[in-house]
Design a protein around this motif. Structure first.
Motif, PDB file in Angstrom:
ATOM      1  N   TYR A  90       0.865  -1.184   0.000  1.00  0.00           N
ATOM      2  CA  TYR A  90       0.000   0.000   0.000  1.00  0.00           C
ATOM      3  C   TYR A  90       0.905   1.238   0.000  1.00  0.00           C
ATOM      4  CZ  TYR A  90      -3.255  -3.476   1.985  1.00  0.00           C
ATOM      5  OH  TYR A  90      -4.018  -4.598   2.233  1.00  0.00           O
ATOM      6  N   ARG A  92       0.868   5.752  -0.338  1.00  0.00           N
ATOM      7  CA  ARG A  92       0.278   7.069  -0.575  1.00  0.00           C
ATOM      8  C   ARG A  92       1.385   8.113  -0.460  1.00  0.00           C
ATOM      9  NH1 ARG A  92      -4.855   9.364  -0.241  1.00  0.00           N
ATOM     10  NH2 ARG A  92      -5.772   7.516   0.748  1.00  0.00           N
ATOM     11  N   THR A  97      -2.766   7.796   5.791  1.00  0.00           N
ATOM     12  CA  THR A  97      -3.684   8.421   6.735  1.00  0.00           C
ATOM     13  C   THR A  97      -4.177   7.393   7.748  1.00  0.00           C
ATOM     14  OG1 THR A  97      -5.631   7.945   5.389  1.00  0.00           O
ATOM     15  CG2 THR A  97      -4.421   9.977   4.886  1.00  0.00           C
ATOM     16  N   ASP A  98      -4.874   7.882   8.781  1.00  0.00           N
ATOM     17  CA  ASP A  98      -5.457   6.968   9.765  1.00  0.00           C
ATOM     18  C   ASP A  98      -6.465   6.041   9.103  1.00  0.00           C
ATOM     19  OD1 ASP A  98      -3.941   8.145  11.720  1.00  0.00           O
ATOM     20  OD2 ASP A  98      -5.546   9.483  12.419  1.00  0.00           O
ATOM     21  N   ALA A  99      -7.215   6.590   8.157  1.00  0.00           N
ATOM     22  CA  ALA A  99      -8.194   5.758   7.447  1.00  0.00           C
ATOM     23  C   ALA A  99      -7.493   4.680   6.613  1.00  0.00           C
ATOM     24  CB  ALA A  99      -9.070   6.637   6.540  1.00  0.00           C
ATOM     25  N   ASP A 100      -6.338   5.043   6.033  1.00  0.00           N
ATOM     26  CA  ASP A 100      -5.550   4.059   5.279  1.00  0.00           C
ATOM     27  C   ASP A 100      -5.122   2.920   6.188  1.00  0.00           C
ATOM     28  OD1 ASP A 100      -5.739   5.620   3.010  1.00  0.00           O
ATOM     29  OD2 ASP A 100      -3.778   6.572   3.294  1.00  0.00           O
ATOM     30  N   GLU A 101      -4.568   3.265   7.353  1.00  0.00           N
ATOM     31  CA  GLU A 101      -4.054   2.245   8.265  1.00  0.00           C
ATOM     32  C   GLU A 101      -5.177   1.350   8.774  1.00  0.00           C
ATOM     33  OE1 GLU A 101      -1.627   3.921  11.311  1.00  0.00           O
ATOM     34  OE2 GLU A 101      -0.276   4.946   9.897  1.00  0.00           O
ATOM     35  N   ALA A 102      -6.331   1.936   9.016  1.00  0.00           N
ATOM     36  CA  ALA A 102      -7.460   1.129   9.475  1.00  0.00           C
ATOM     37  C   ALA A 102      -7.908   0.157   8.390  1.00  0.00           C
ATOM     38  CB  ALA A 102      -8.616   2.051   9.882  1.00  0.00           C
ATOM     39  N   ALA A 103      -7.960   0.625   7.145  1.00  0.00           N
ATOM     40  CA  ALA A 103      -8.367  -0.250   6.043  1.00  0.00           C
ATOM     41  C   ALA A 103      -7.346  -1.353   5.830  1.00  0.00           C
ATOM     42  CB  ALA A 103      -8.525   0.586   4.764  1.00  0.00           C
ATOM     43  N   PRO A 170      -9.289   3.501   0.810  1.00  0.00           N
ATOM     44  CA  PRO A 170      -9.740   4.893   0.664  1.00  0.00           C
ATOM     45  C   PRO A 170      -9.235   5.485  -0.659  1.00  0.00           C
ATOM     46  CG  PRO A 170      -8.826   4.499   2.855  1.00  0.00           C
ATOM     47  CD  PRO A 170      -8.494   3.298   2.028  1.00  0.00           C
ATOM     48  N   ASP A 171      -9.895   6.506  -1.134  1.00  0.00           N
ATOM     49  CA  ASP A 171      -9.493   7.146  -2.383  1.00  0.00           C
ATOM     50  C   ASP A 171      -8.050   7.634  -2.291  1.00  0.00           C
ATOM     51  OD1 ASP A 171     -11.981   6.700  -3.407  1.00  0.00           O
ATOM     52  OD2 ASP A 171     -12.743   8.728  -2.971  1.00  0.00           O
TER      53      ASP A 171
END
Length: 743
Positions: A90, A92, A97-103, A170-171
Motif C-alpha cells: 500500500y 500514498r 492516513t489513519d483511514a488508510d491504516e485502518a483499512a 480509501p481514495d
C-alpha cells in the motif's frame, strides 16, 4: 527440365500400370489427408485447454538433481502445504492516513478468508519509516499434498487478493502486489490469452504476406488452414501427454510451439505449392501434377522436418526441465506439421484444382523450366560470373556483424527486468524494495542434520549477504502451530527468544534426523547479489562435518537455473551441430557440401547474435539476456536456417545430375529463389509475432530468429552458399560420384 507431358488415356481404355500406381498413391494420400483433417479439427478444441496442463513452478524448469530441488523435496516432509510468498503493498505519497491504516489492518481478515491463500501465514501489516508505504504478507498456496496449483489458479487467487484490498481502500491509496508470488503471477499472466493473441496476429501476418506473394485472393487460405490443422493435431497430442505427465508444458514452450507450427507449416506449404504450380505447366491432370510435385518436394520437406525435429530433441540432453520439455513439445508440433503438409494439403489442393491460383492460373504450356527465365535466373547468372567476390563480400559483412557478439550480456535477468512493460507486481516490488528489507519473504532454506543445526546457524550467520539483524538465521517456523497459538491468544511466556528467533515450541521439529533453517538475505532473491550469497552459504555449510547440509529457497532456484542454462548451452550446441551434419551428409551423399553449409550457418548465427546485442543494448535498452537465450536462438536459427539450405541444395543436386555442377547450382538457385525468399519472410514474420508478449525473453527470441532468418534468406542462402559452392565447383560433392562428373 526436359519433361514430357503426360497424356490422358482414351475414354474407356484401361489406364496404364503407371497411371494405376499413380492413382493408388494419390488415393492413399487423400485417405490419410482426410484422417489428418479429422484429428486436426478435433484437436482445435484443445488449443484453448493447454493452459490447464501448463506447469510454471520450479519443478517445470529445474532438474530433479539441482540442490535447490532436493531441498524443496525435503521441505515437503515438514508440511503438506507449499506456499509462494507474496505481499500486498500500500502506498500514498505524503504519508498514509489513519483511514488508510485502518483499512489495511481490516484487510487481514479478508485475505485469510480467500480460498487459495495460506491463511496461517498471512501477517502484518508493517509500515515504512517514512510512513508512506505499508505491506502485508499474503502467501499463496502453491501445492497441497501431491497436488500442484496450476498457473491459471494462482493468477485468479492473486487477482482476488488485490480486488479485496482495493475494494476497501480509501481514495488515493495505491494497492499493488509484490514478492515472489506477485512476480510469478505477473509472469504467468503474461501468457494469458496466448493462444488467441498469437494465432490472430500470426494469422493476419501470414495472410498479408501470402496475398503479396501469390496475388491470389484464394490461395492463402490453403497453407494457413493446413497450419491451423497441424496446430490442432499437435495440441491434442500435447494436451494428453502433459496431462498424464509424459512431458511438461510451460507457457514458454506453448508460445514457441504456436509460432513454430504456423511459420514452419507455411514454409513447407510454400515449397509444395511452388512445385505443384510448376508441374501444372506440364500435366493436364491436376492429380498427376500434384503427384509429381509431391515426389519432388516431399524429400526436401521431410529432410527439413527431420533436421528440425532432431535438433529440438537434442534439448533432451540438457539439465533444465524447461529445455527438456521444449524439445518434445516443439518436435511434436513439427511432426504434426509435416504430416499435414504432405497428406492433407496436397489432397486439399488437388481436390479444388487450378482455380486456387486465380487470377494467375497455370496452364499446360511446357513452361515448367522456370530456371531459364525470370528475375532469379538473371540474378543467378550474375552471381555465377562473380562468384568469388560475392562470397568474400558476404563473408566480410557477416564478420562485421559478428564483431559485436562479445557485447551480448547473457548472465541473467532479474524478474523485475524481465518484462517489456511494467506490470503491477513490478511497481509494487519497487515500492517494497525502497521501504523494507529486500530479502524478506524469500529466505535461503538450509536442510541439515538436526545434530549440526547450531553449527549451521553459526556458520551461515557469518556469511556475507546474510542479514545480521536478530532472528535472521533461525530454525524454520511451523506455521500450523503459529496459527493455533494465534487462535488461542498468543505465544507462550518468555518470547521472543534472545536471538530473535521464534520459541522452540513453534519451530519445525526434526524429521528423520533432518531439520530446516531459514536465512534472511540482504538482497532480493532474483538479484546477482542474492545468488552470490547462496554460493557463499553453500560453501560454508558444505564444509561443516556431518551436517550433510543443502541450500535451497528462491534465490538458490534462480542460481541453479542460471548454472543449468550455461551447462545446457555448452553441451547441446555441439550435439545439434553434429546431428545436423550427419543429416546433411546422408541427404546430399557428400561431406564437403555439408561442412560448408554448417560453417555458413554458424557464421550467420554469430552475426545474428552480434546484431541482436546492438539492438538489445541501444534500441530496446534491455538489462541483459537469460543464459538460455543463446541456446534457444541457436536451435531455432540453425535448425530452421538449415532448412533453406536443404531446400536449395536438394534441388541443386537434382539439377546437377542432369546438367552438371555449375549449371545445377545456378538452376537450383533460380528455381528455388522465389519460394525460399517468400518462406523466409513468412517464417521471420511469424517469429516476430512473439514480440507481442510483454516478456523480454520472448521479444529477444522473436527478434533474433526473425532477423537471423532474413539474414540467412537474403544473404547466406541467396549469395554466400551458391557463390561459395560455384567457386569450389564439383568438389562440393566429394566423395560421391558427382564430384567426378562434368563440372
Amino acid at each position: 527440365m526436359d519433361r514430357v507431358a503426360e497424356s490422358e488415356p482414351a475414354t474407356g481404355a484401361p489406364p496404364p500400370p503407371a497411371r494405376r500406381g499413380l492413382t493408388r498413391g494419390a488415393l492413399g494420400i487423400a485417405v490419410v489427408g482426410l484422417l489428418v483433417f479429422l484429428v486436426g479439427a478435433l484437436g482445435g478444441s484443445y488449443q484453448g485447454r493447454l493452459g490447464e496442463v501448463q506447469k510454471n513452478d520450479n519443478a517445470a524448469y529445474l532438474p530433479a538433481t539441482a540442490e535447490s530441488t532436493e531441498v524443496g523435496d525435503e521441505a515437503r516432509r515438514f508440511s503438506d502445504v507449499e506456499t509462494v510468498p507474496g505481499f500486498v503493498v500500500y502506498h500514498r505519497d505524503g504519508g498514509l492516513t489513519d483511514a488508510d491504516e485502518a483499512a489495511i489492518s481490516a484487510d487481514l481478515a479478508d485475505f485469510k478468508g480467500i480460498d487459495g491463500v495460506a491463511a496461517d501465514q498471512v501477517a502484518g501489516p508493517q509500515f515504512s519509516t517514512d510512513g508512506q508505504t505499508a505491506s502485508t504478507a499474503v502467501p499463496l498456496i502453491g501445492r497441497t499434498g501431491s497436488t500442484t496449483v496450476n498457473g491459471e489458479r494462482l493468477v485468479a487467487v492473486e487477482q482476488e487478493v488485490l480486488k479485496a484490498a482495493r475494494a476497501g481502500a480509501p481514495d488515493g491509496l495505491a494497492v499493488h502486489s509484490a514478492g515472489v508470488g506477485g512476480l510469478l503471477v505477473a509472469f504467468i499472466d503474461a501468457f494469458g490469452g496466448l493462444d488467441s493473441t498469437l494465432l490472430l496476429v500470426a494469422g493476419i501476418v501470414v495472410v498479408v504476406i501470402l496475398l503479396v506473394v501469390y496475388r491470389s485472393p484464394v490461395l492463402w487460405f490453403f497453407p494457413l488452414f493446413s497450419a491451423v490443422l497441424a496446430l490442432g493435431a499437435a495440441s491434442l497430442a500435447i494436451y494428453f501427454l502433459a496431462k498424464n505427465d509424459v512431458l511438461t508444458l510451460n507457457g514458454q514452450s506453448q508460445g514457441i510451439l504456436f509460432v513454430l507450427v504456423i511459420g514452419a507449416g507455411t514454409d513447407y506449404a510454400l515449397l509444395l505449392i511452388s512445385r505443384y504450380r510448376e508441374e501444372l505447366h506440364t500435366h493436364e491432370s491436376r492429380v498427376a501434377a500434384m503427384t509429381q510435385a509431391w515426389r519432388g518436394a516431399a524429400p526436401a520437406i521431410g529432410a527439413s522436418a527431420a533436421t528440425v525435429i532432431l535438433g529440438l530433441l537434442c534439448l533432451g540432453f540438457g539439465e533444465l526441465n524447461s529445455d527438456r520439455s521444449l524439445g518434445p513439445v516443439c518436435a511434436i508440433g513439427i511432426a504434426c506439421t509435416v504430416v499435414v503438409m504432405l497428406t492433407f494439403l496436397p489432397a486439399f489442393l488437388a481436390l479444388f484444382g487450378r482455380w486456387v491460383f486465380w487470377p494467375r492460373t497455370p496452364h499446360v504450356d511446357s513452361a515448367s523450366d522456370i530456371a531459364t527465365h525470370g528475375v532469379w535466373w538473371r540474378f543467378a547468372q550474375g552471381l555465377g560470373r562473380r562468384a568469388r567476390p560475392a562470397w568474400i563480400g558476404a563473408t566480410v559483412v557477416l564478420l562485421a556483424f559478428l564483431a559485436f557478439l562479445p557485447t551480448l550480456s547473457s548472465s541473467g535477468l532479474a524478474i523485475t527486468d524481465s518484462f517489456t512493460d511494467e506490470p503491477d507486481a513490478v511497481v509494487g516490488q519497487r515500492l517494497y524494495d525502497a521501504s523494507f528489507p529486500q530479502g524478506a519473504g524469500a529466505p535461503a532454506v538450509i536442510a541439515t542434520d538436526a545434530d549440526a543445526v547450531d553449527d549451521v546457524i553459526t556458520a551461515v550467520s557469518r556469511v556475507k549477504g546474510v542479514s545480521t539483524d536478530p532472528g535472521s538465521v533461525c530454525v524454520a517456523p511451523d506455521f500450523a502451530k503459529l496459527a493455533q497459538l494465534a487462535a488461542g491468544g498468543g505465544f507462550p511466556a518468555g518470547t521472543p527468544a534472545p536471538n530473535g528467533c521464534l520459541p522452540e515450541q513453534v519451530q519445525v521439529q526434526p524429521h528423520d534426523g533432518r531439520i530446516l533453517v531459514d536465512a534472511l538475505l540482504v538482497d532480493r532473491f532474483d538479484t546477482a547479489a542474492a545468488q552470490q550469497a547462496v554460493q557463499r552459504i553453500r560453501d560454508a555449510v558444505h564444509a561443516i562435518p556431518g551436517a550433510n547440509a543443502r541450500v535451497g529457497g528462491q534465490a538458490a532456484v534462480q542460481y541453479d537455473t542460471l548454472q543449468a542454462s550455461r551447462h545446457d548451452r555448452n553441451l547441446i550446441i555441439p550435439i545439434v551441430l553434429a546431428v545436423i551434419l550427419v543429416v546433411l551428409a546422408v541427404l546430399l551423399r557428400a561431406l564437403v557440401a555439408p561442412v560448408l553449409l554448417i560453417l555458413t550457418v554458424l557464421l550467420s548465427f554469430g552475426a545474428t547474435l552480434g546484431v541482436s546485442a546492438l539492438v538489445f543494448d541501444h534500441l530496446f535498452h534491455f538489462a541483459g539476456a537469460d543464459p538460455g537465450f543463446p541456446l534457444f536462438a541457436f536451435v531455432f536459427l540453425v535448425a530452421l536456417g538449415i532448412d533453406y539450405n536443404i531446400f536449395l541444395m536438394t534441388r541443386v543436386r537434382e539439377e546437377t545430375v542432369r546438367h552438371g555442377t555449375r549449371a545445377g547450382i545456378l538452376r537450383g538457385l533460380a528455381v528455388t529463389g522465389g519460394v525460399i525468399t517468400s518462406a523466409g519472410i513468412v517464417l521471420a514474420a511469424t517469429f516476430a509475432v512473439l514480440t507481442v508478449l510483454p516478456l523480454v525473453f520472448a521479444a529477444q527470441i522473436g527478434f533474433t530468429v526473425a532477423f537471423g532468418v532474413l539474414l540467412d534468406t537474403f544473404l547466406v542462402r541467396s549469395v554466400l552458399v551458391p557463390a561459395l559452392c560455384t567457386d569450389v565447383g564439383r568438389r562440393i560433392w566429394l566423395p560421391s560420384r558427382l564430384a567426378r562428373a562434368a563440372p
